[in-house]
Design an enzyme around this catalytic site. Structure first.
Site, PDB file in Angstrom:
ATOM      1  N   ASN A   9       0.748  -1.012   0.203  1.00  0.00           N
ATOM      2  CA  ASN A   9       0.184  -0.078  -0.040  1.00  0.00           C
ATOM      3  C   ASN A   9       0.958   1.191  -0.038  1.00  0.00           C
ATOM      4  O   ASN A   9       1.511   1.656   1.093  1.00  0.00           O
ATOM      5  CB  ASN A   9      -0.793   0.159   1.384  1.00  0.00           C
ATOM      6  CG  ASN A   9      -1.660   1.283   1.391  1.00  0.00           C
ATOM      7  OD1 ASN A   9      -1.868   2.061   0.420  1.00  0.00           O
ATOM      8  ND2 ASN A   9      -2.228   1.439   2.831  1.00  0.00           N
ATOM      9  N   LYS A  11       0.054   4.195  -0.085  1.00  0.00           N
ATOM     10  CA  LYS A  11      -0.467   5.545   0.363  1.00  0.00           C
ATOM     11  C   LYS A  11      -0.337   6.910  -0.461  1.00  0.00           C
ATOM     12  O   LYS A  11      -0.074   6.714  -1.750  1.00  0.00           O
ATOM     13  CB  LYS A  11       0.226   5.612   1.639  1.00  0.00           C
ATOM     14  CG  LYS A  11      -0.136   4.251   2.746  1.00  0.00           C
ATOM     15  CD  LYS A  11       0.224   4.573   4.198  1.00  0.00           C
ATOM     16  CE  LYS A  11       0.198   3.348   4.854  1.00  0.00           C
ATOM     17  NZ  LYS A  11       0.085   3.312   6.284  1.00  0.00           N
ATOM     18  N   HIS A  95      -9.085   0.566   5.242  1.00  0.00           N
ATOM     19  CA  HIS A  95      -8.005   0.833   5.841  1.00  0.00           C
ATOM     20  C   HIS A  95      -8.156   1.748   7.019  1.00  0.00           C
ATOM     21  O   HIS A  95      -8.902   2.666   6.919  1.00  0.00           O
ATOM     22  CB  HIS A  95      -7.014   1.483   4.930  1.00  0.00           C
ATOM     23  CG  HIS A  95      -5.574   1.778   5.314  1.00  0.00           C
ATOM     24  ND1 HIS A  95      -5.072   2.599   6.241  1.00  0.00           N
ATOM     25  CD2 HIS A  95      -4.452   0.783   5.225  1.00  0.00           C
ATOM     26  CE1 HIS A  95      -3.926   2.183   6.592  1.00  0.00           C
ATOM     27  NE2 HIS A  95      -3.386   1.162   5.893  1.00  0.00           N
ATOM     28  N   GLU A  97      -6.382   4.382   8.071  1.00  0.00           N
ATOM     29  CA  GLU A  97      -6.529   5.735   7.764  1.00  0.00           C
ATOM     30  C   GLU A  97      -7.641   6.309   7.236  1.00  0.00           C
ATOM     31  O   GLU A  97      -8.122   7.427   7.379  1.00  0.00           O
ATOM     32  CB  GLU A  97      -5.254   5.934   7.065  1.00  0.00           C
ATOM     33  CG  GLU A  97      -3.953   5.717   7.739  1.00  0.00           C
ATOM     34  CD  GLU A  97      -2.664   5.456   6.916  1.00  0.00           C
ATOM     35  OE1 GLU A  97      -2.729   5.443   5.719  1.00  0.00           O
ATOM     36  OE2 GLU A  97      -1.771   4.640   7.483  1.00  0.00           O
ATOM     37  N   GLU A 167      -4.950  -5.521  10.745  1.00  0.00           N
ATOM     38  CA  GLU A 167      -4.121  -4.506  10.782  1.00  0.00           C
ATOM     39  C   GLU A 167      -4.204  -3.970  12.157  1.00  0.00           C
ATOM     40  O   GLU A 167      -5.171  -2.816  12.347  1.00  0.00           O
ATOM     41  CB  GLU A 167      -3.951  -3.601   9.668  1.00  0.00           C
ATOM     42  CG  GLU A 167      -3.762  -4.054   8.237  1.00  0.00           C
ATOM     43  CD  GLU A 167      -3.375  -3.207   7.552  1.00  0.00           C
ATOM     44  OE1 GLU A 167      -2.110  -3.225   6.930  1.00  0.00           O
ATOM     45  OE2 GLU A 167      -3.898  -1.801   7.235  1.00  0.00           O
ATOM     46  N   GLY A 173       2.685   1.929  10.747  1.00  0.00           N
ATOM     47  CA  GLY A 173       3.625   2.931  10.597  1.00  0.00           C
ATOM     48  C   GLY A 173       4.168   3.406  11.763  1.00  0.00           C
ATOM     49  O   GLY A 173       4.810   4.683  12.090  1.00  0.00           O
ATOM     50  N   SER A 213       3.892  -2.541  10.297  1.00  0.00           N
ATOM     51  CA  SER A 213       5.281  -2.341  10.518  1.00  0.00           C
ATOM     52  C   SER A 213       5.873  -3.791  10.044  1.00  0.00           C
ATOM     53  O   SER A 213       6.794  -4.180  10.776  1.00  0.00           O
ATOM     54  CB  SER A 213       5.637  -2.145  11.898  1.00  0.00           C
ATOM     55  OG  SER A 213       5.114  -0.421  12.106  1.00  0.00           O
TER      56      SER A 213
HETATM   57  C1  PEP Z   1      -0.544  -0.038   6.334  1.00  0.00           C
HETATM   58  O1  PEP Z   1      -0.440   0.871   6.179  1.00  0.00           O
HETATM   59  O2  PEP Z   1      -1.437  -0.808   5.636  1.00  0.00           O
HETATM   60  C2  PEP Z   1       0.808  -0.553   6.871  1.00  0.00           C
HETATM   61  C3  PEP Z   1       0.734  -1.770   7.278  1.00  0.00           C
HETATM   62  O3  PEP Z   1       1.764   0.314   6.996  1.00  0.00           O
HETATM   63  P1  PEP Z   1       3.335   0.022   7.875  1.00  0.00           P
HETATM   64  O4  PEP Z   1       3.611  -1.341   7.078  1.00  0.00           O
HETATM   65  O5  PEP Z   1       4.026   1.116   7.269  1.00  0.00           O
HETATM   66  O6  PEP Z   1       2.815  -0.188   9.080  1.00  0.00           O
END
Ligand code: PEP
Length: 250
Positions: A9, A11, A95, A97, A167, A173, A213
């Site tokens: 992703n 973003k 997601h 966000e 997630e 992040g 992460s």
């Molecule tokens: C995400 O935004 O779906 C995500 C998993 O981000 P990150 O890997 O940066 O934590």
């Protein structure tokens, strides 16, 4: 059918030129021969060029979002039909966000899921608890409610087009990742919740990705867990060598 998937992703990162550079690097560095589906999700504006660029590769393209309406007065939005018309057949929905910054409720996400499925798109459905939920020992309830409110109105056949991405919001992040044991515990709970609602066939057939992460140095251990079928990757998807290392960790 349940299989290994690694999805990146991107973003709101990478302009047109940077998108092309990263795609070229991915084409060079990603393995060709692994039994894993590889997906990238650049921004809307670069989706069409990414589809063209990746036409003869083993990498496919997903959108990061879409609107729930068919068409109309929704300034700035993108529809399922528009995505399909440029060859994008998969969309990430729900997601964290989108849920937190853009106030998408479970009802909105459920409507988006329905619209995507009406257009024969595949959905990568994201969900996961916040840190306070885990501290309050509410994480299983939160995850179960998100599943129920976002997906449990679907009939059995619709599940062929659903990929789940657990997630935990506190791991996105932040550099803090769920331990492999925490990921497995939740993935097992998710599969069990689906089993109760839809039966074993559906529960065993759905791919459940972990996101939060994931990096080259922790991917292999997370992916080794029996109910983890791959990953949704944010930050580490922006560097070809890191993304390739994560794909190779499957
Ligand atoms: C995400 O935004 O779906 C995500 C998993 O981000 P990150 O890997 O940066 O934590």
């Amino acid at each position: 059918m349940r299989h290994h998937i690694v999805a990146g992703n991107w973003k709101m990162n990478k302009n047109a030129e940077q998108t092309e550079d990263l795609l070229n690097a991915l084409i060079d560095q990603l393995p060709q021969d692994k039994a894993v589906e590889i997906i990238v999700a650049p921004t809307f504006i670069n989706l069409a060029s990414a589809v063209d660029h990746l036409e003869y590769t083993n990498i496919s393209v997903a959108a990061q979002n879409m609107h729930e309406a068919e068409s109309g007065a929704f300034t700035g939005e993108i529809s399922a039909d528009m995505l399909k018309s440029i060859g994008v057949n998969t969309v990430i929905l729900g997601h964290s966000e989108r849920r937190t910054i853009f106030h998408e409720t479970d009802a909105i996400i459920a409507a988006k899921v329905d619209k995507a499925l009406q257009h024969q798109m595949r959905v990568i459905f994201c969900f996961g608890e916040e840190l306070k939920d885990r501290k309050d020992d509410q994480h299983f309830n939160v995850v179960e409610n998100q599943l129920r409110d976002g997906l449990f109105h679907l009939d059995k056949t619709a599940w062929e087009s659903i990929v789940l991405a657990y997630e935990p919001v506190w791991a996105i992040g932040t550099g803090e990742t769920a331990s492999p044991e925490q990921a497995q515990e939740m993935h097992q709970f998710i599969r069990e919740t689906i089993r109760k609602a839809y039966g074993s066939d559906i529960a065993e057939a759905v791919s459940i990705l972990y996101g939060g992460s994931v990096k080259p140095d922790n991917a292999a251990e997370i992916f080794s867990k029996p109910d983890v079928d791959g990953g949704l990757i944010g930050g580490a998807a922006l560097k070809a060598e890191d993304f390739a290392a994560i794909v190779n960790a499957i």
